[in-house]
Design a protein around this motif. Structure first.
Motif, PDB file in Angstrom:
ATOM      1  N   TYR A  40      28.701  43.237   7.895  1.00 46.13           N
ATOM      2  CA  TYR A  40      28.487  43.859   9.202  1.00 46.13           C
ATOM      3  C   TYR A  40      29.756  44.577   9.650  1.00 46.13           C
ATOM      4  O   TYR A  40      29.711  45.706  10.132  1.00 46.13           O
ATOM      5  CB  TYR A  40      28.071  42.817  10.230  1.00 46.13           C
ATOM      6  N   SER A  45      24.101  47.557   9.016  1.00 47.46           N
ATOM      7  CA  SER A  45      23.356  47.243  10.236  1.00 47.46           C
ATOM      8  C   SER A  45      22.715  45.863  10.128  1.00 47.46           C
ATOM      9  O   SER A  45      22.542  45.330   9.020  1.00 47.46           O
ATOM     10  CB  SER A  45      22.265  48.289  10.471  1.00 47.46           C
ATOM     11  N   ARG A  47      19.626  45.230  10.735  1.00 46.42           N
ATOM     12  CA  ARG A  47      18.342  45.419  10.041  1.00 46.42           C
ATOM     13  C   ARG A  47      18.530  45.495   8.528  1.00 46.42           C
ATOM     14  O   ARG A  47      17.748  44.927   7.771  1.00 46.42           O
ATOM     15  CB  ARG A  47      17.638  46.667  10.556  1.00 46.42           C
ATOM     16  N   TYR A  57      15.475  39.700  11.565  1.00 47.10           N
ATOM     17  CA  TYR A  57      16.507  40.345  12.377  1.00 47.10           C
ATOM     18  C   TYR A  57      17.158  39.311  13.295  1.00 47.10           C
ATOM     19  O   TYR A  57      18.377  39.240  13.412  1.00 47.10           O
ATOM     20  CB  TYR A  57      15.874  41.472  13.199  1.00 47.10           C
ATOM     21  N   HIS A  61      21.050  38.221  13.498  1.00 47.04           N
ATOM     22  CA  HIS A  61      21.728  38.417  14.783  1.00 47.04           C
ATOM     23  C   HIS A  61      22.360  37.113  15.250  1.00 47.04           C
ATOM     24  O   HIS A  61      23.518  37.078  15.680  1.00 47.04           O
ATOM     25  CB  HIS A  61      20.712  38.935  15.811  1.00 47.04           C
ATOM     26  N   ARG A  72      27.937  45.626  17.639  1.00 42.25           N
ATOM     27  CA  ARG A  72      27.995  47.039  18.031  1.00 42.25           C
ATOM     28  C   ARG A  72      26.838  47.369  18.954  1.00 42.25           C
ATOM     29  O   ARG A  72      25.810  46.697  18.957  1.00 42.25           O
ATOM     30  CB  ARG A  72      27.903  47.926  16.789  1.00 42.25           C
ATOM     31  N   GLY A  73      26.995  48.450  19.702  1.00 39.80           N
ATOM     32  CA  GLY A  73      25.922  48.944  20.551  1.00 39.80           C
ATOM     33  C   GLY A  73      24.804  49.519  19.700  1.00 39.80           C
ATOM     34  O   GLY A  73      24.958  49.731  18.492  1.00 39.80           O
ATOM     35  N   ARG A  74      23.698  49.804  20.338  1.00 36.81           N
ATOM     36  CA  ARG A  74      22.543  50.299  19.603  1.00 36.81           C
ATOM     37  C   ARG A  74      22.708  51.717  19.103  1.00 36.81           C
ATOM     38  O   ARG A  74      22.043  52.127  18.173  1.00 36.81           O
ATOM     39  CB  ARG A  74      21.306  50.222  20.491  1.00 36.81           C
ATOM     40  N   GLY A  75      23.546  52.500  19.742  1.00 44.75           N
ATOM     41  CA  GLY A  75      23.749  53.876  19.306  1.00 44.75           C
ATOM     42  C   GLY A  75      22.609  54.765  19.749  1.00 44.75           C
ATOM     43  O   GLY A  75      21.794  54.391  20.581  1.00 44.75           O
ATOM     44  N   GLY A  76      22.555  55.949  19.218  1.00 43.02           N
ATOM     45  CA  GLY A  76      21.502  56.877  19.588  1.00 43.02           C
ATOM     46  C   GLY A  76      21.737  57.466  20.967  1.00 43.02           C
ATOM     47  O   GLY A  76      22.795  57.315  21.572  1.00 43.02           O
ATOM     48  N   THR A  78      21.691  57.975  24.862  1.00 44.13           N
ATOM     49  CA  THR A  78      21.780  57.032  25.979  1.00 44.13           C
ATOM     50  C   THR A  78      21.331  57.732  27.245  1.00 44.13           C
ATOM     51  O   THR A  78      21.395  58.961  27.361  1.00 44.13           O
ATOM     52  CB  THR A  78      23.213  56.508  26.152  1.00 44.13           C
TER      53      THR A  78
END
Length: 86
Positions: A40, A45, A47, A57, A61, A72-76, A78
């Motif tokens: 990680y 990720s 997933r 998952y 986690h 980390r944040g989810r990204g994508g 915002t």
């Protein structure tokens, strides 16, 4: 250090012994947590790790959280205001 990288055959063997739904306790749990943390931290990720290990998952986690990993944040994209440039 003196830790050799595992081969894909060894990883397959580890995944085979950690079948979905089976309990992972003791030294096996500590080793799995360390492996997940290392992967990680190097960019994998949650997933991807879940798919690789055959676990859920949520399991991955939880193992990372128990290991003290800063997730980390989810990204994508915002929503909301952009952060102020500093």
């Amino acid at each position: 250090m003196g830790i050799p990288e595992r081969t894909s055959h060894e990883e397959a063997r580890v995944a085979e012994t950690l079948k979905k739904g089976s309990r992972v306790t003791g030294a096996a749990r500590d080793k799995l947590a360390a492996d997940l943390k290392k992967k990680y931290d190097s960019g994998a990720s949650i997933r991807a790790l879940a798919e690789e290990t055959g676990r859920s998952y949520g399991f991955v986690h939880r193992m990372l959280s128990e290991s003290g990993v800063a997730l980390r944040g989810r990204g994508g994209a915002t929503r909301g205001k952009k952060a102020a440039a500093s």
